[in-house]
Design a protein around this motif. Structure first.
Motif, PDB file in Angstrom:
ATOM      1  N   ALA A  35       0.833  -1.216   0.000  1.00  0.00           N
ATOM      2  CA  ALA A  35       0.000   0.000   0.000  1.00  0.00           C
ATOM      3  C   ALA A  35       0.866   1.264   0.000  1.00  0.00           C
ATOM      4  CB  ALA A  35      -0.934  -0.009   1.204  1.00  0.00           C
ATOM      5  N   SER A  36       1.931   1.268   0.793  1.00  0.00           N
ATOM      6  CA  SER A  36       2.843   2.429   0.833  1.00  0.00           C
ATOM      7  C   SER A  36       3.554   2.604  -0.505  1.00  0.00           C
ATOM      8  CB  SER A  36       3.871   2.263   1.952  1.00  0.00           C
ATOM      9  OG  SER A  36       3.231   2.228   3.203  1.00  0.00           O
ATOM     10  N   GLU A  38       2.441   1.673  -3.434  1.00  0.00           N
ATOM     11  CA  GLU A  38       1.446   2.167  -4.402  1.00  0.00           C
ATOM     12  C   GLU A  38       1.191   3.660  -4.192  1.00  0.00           C
ATOM     13  OE1 GLU A  38      -1.074  -1.969  -5.137  1.00  0.00           O
ATOM     14  OE2 GLU A  38      -1.736  -0.600  -3.560  1.00  0.00           O
ATOM     15  N   TYR A  39       1.148   4.076  -2.940  1.00  0.00           N
ATOM     16  CA  TYR A  39       0.934   5.507  -2.633  1.00  0.00           C
ATOM     17  C   TYR A  39       2.098   6.351  -3.168  1.00  0.00           C
ATOM     18  CZ  TYR A  39       1.025   9.853  -0.013  1.00  0.00           C
ATOM     19  OH  TYR A  39       1.109  11.178   0.327  1.00  0.00           O
ATOM     20  N   LYS A  42       2.023   6.463  -6.963  1.00  0.00           N
ATOM     21  CA  LYS A  42       0.951   7.328  -7.478  1.00  0.00           C
ATOM     22  C   LYS A  42       1.358   8.800  -7.374  1.00  0.00           C
ATOM     23  CE  LYS A  42      -3.986   8.221  -6.837  1.00  0.00           C
ATOM     24  NZ  LYS A  42      -4.424   9.140  -5.781  1.00  0.00           N
ATOM     25  N   GLU A  43       1.928   9.163  -6.220  1.00  0.00           N
ATOM     26  CA  GLU A  43       2.345  10.550  -6.011  1.00  0.00           C
ATOM     27  C   GLU A  43       3.432  10.972  -7.000  1.00  0.00           C
ATOM     28  OE1 GLU A  43       1.277  13.001  -3.426  1.00  0.00           O
ATOM     29  OE2 GLU A  43      -0.371  11.599  -3.775  1.00  0.00           O
ATOM     30  N   ALA A 121       8.967   2.586   1.129  1.00  0.00           N
ATOM     31  CA  ALA A 121       7.701   1.922   1.472  1.00  0.00           C
ATOM     32  C   ALA A 121       7.900   0.980   2.655  1.00  0.00           C
ATOM     33  CB  ALA A 121       7.173   1.152   0.267  1.00  0.00           C
ATOM     34  N   THR A 128       4.677   7.757  10.282  1.00  0.00           N
ATOM     35  CA  THR A 128       3.234   7.827  10.519  1.00  0.00           C
ATOM     36  C   THR A 128       2.946   7.905  12.013  1.00  0.00           C
ATOM     37  OG1 THR A 128       2.900   5.440  10.724  1.00  0.00           O
ATOM     38  CG2 THR A 128       2.843   6.357   8.492  1.00  0.00           C
ATOM     39  N   THR A 171       8.414  12.308  -2.096  1.00  0.00           N
ATOM     40  CA  THR A 171       7.133  12.178  -1.385  1.00  0.00           C
ATOM     41  C   THR A 171       7.342  11.726   0.057  1.00  0.00           C
ATOM     42  OG1 THR A 171       6.021  11.672  -3.460  1.00  0.00           O
ATOM     43  CG2 THR A 171       4.856  11.075  -1.456  1.00  0.00           C
ATOM     44  N   ASP A 175       6.323  13.922   3.219  1.00  0.00           N
ATOM     45  CA  ASP A 175       5.299  13.431   4.150  1.00  0.00           C
ATOM     46  C   ASP A 175       5.861  13.047   5.511  1.00  0.00           C
ATOM     47  OD1 ASP A 175       3.723  13.664   1.931  1.00  0.00           O
ATOM     48  OD2 ASP A 175       3.026  11.587   1.908  1.00  0.00           O
TER      49      ASP A 175
END
Length: 196
Positions: A35-36, A38-39, A42-43, A121, A128, A171, A175
């Motif tokens: 998921a990370s 893919e994020y 995408k960014e 990732a 987080t 990214t 983030d």
């Protein structure tokens, strides 16, 4: 490349065959890293074949834990070479996936652009608010393997790691860097309290 079929096969294997004491390096972690990845992709507009290779590397990056927690990256590559040709991955694609997996070995040393995404990732949890929950899972696992013996020793290792760790992608830096600093200060405060 039949990613969906490879995903179903490996996630099922991880869920059923990994030892229960792996409180962090389990199927849930693999799903989080995918998921990370893919994020981040995408960014930064990573798509097509590159995205599939990245997702597959994320899927297989900790598969080696099925056999051993030591040198698991090498075992993960061995398993990728064994299984991925059966899902229509050619030798060049498998090699690219193995390069990414090997880049996640600490200290991380990505030699390709896609390797940078997988490395970030894999350690995205550092940036987080779920950090504390995740760190607890890692601590339990590391205690079991004898990598750390006490909570203080674990906190010192985490403080050292966080103060030297850097993300590779724009990214992840954007983030994550400020949250990492907050976490580092919290750990240092905890250590200070423990010492006094």
């Amino acid at each position: 490349m039949q990613y969906e079929k490879a995903y179903s096969f490996l996630i099922n294997k991880l869920e059923k065959e990994l030892p229960s004491w792996l409180t962090y390096h389990n199927a849930e972690h693999t799903k989080n890293v995918i998921a990370s990845a893919e994020y981040l992709a995408k960014e930064e507009r990573i798509a097509g074949e590159e995205l599939l290779l990245l997702r597959t590397a994320a899927l297989f990056h900790d598969a080696g834990f099925l056999e051993n927690h030591n040198k698991h990256e090498e075992i993960s590559c061995k398993l990728a070479k064994k299984f991925l040709p059966g899902y229509d991955y050619n030798p060049e694609q498998v090699e690219a996936i193995c390069q990414m997996i090997m880049a996640t070995k600490l200290p991380q040393t990505p030699s390709t652009e896609l390797g940078k995404y997988l490395c970030d990732a894999d350690l995205f949890y550092l940036s987080t608010e779920k950090y504390a929950v995740t760190a607890e899972k890692i601590f339990a696992e590391f205690k079991k393997t004898g990598f750390v013996k006490t909570r203080t020793e674990w906190l010192i290792k985490q403080a050292d790691f966080l103060s030297t760790h850097t993300y590779f992608t724009q990214t992840a830096k954007r983030d994550g860097d400020s949250q990492k600093q907050i976490t580092l200060q919290e750990i240092k405060a905890t250590l200070k309290t423990a010492h006094s």
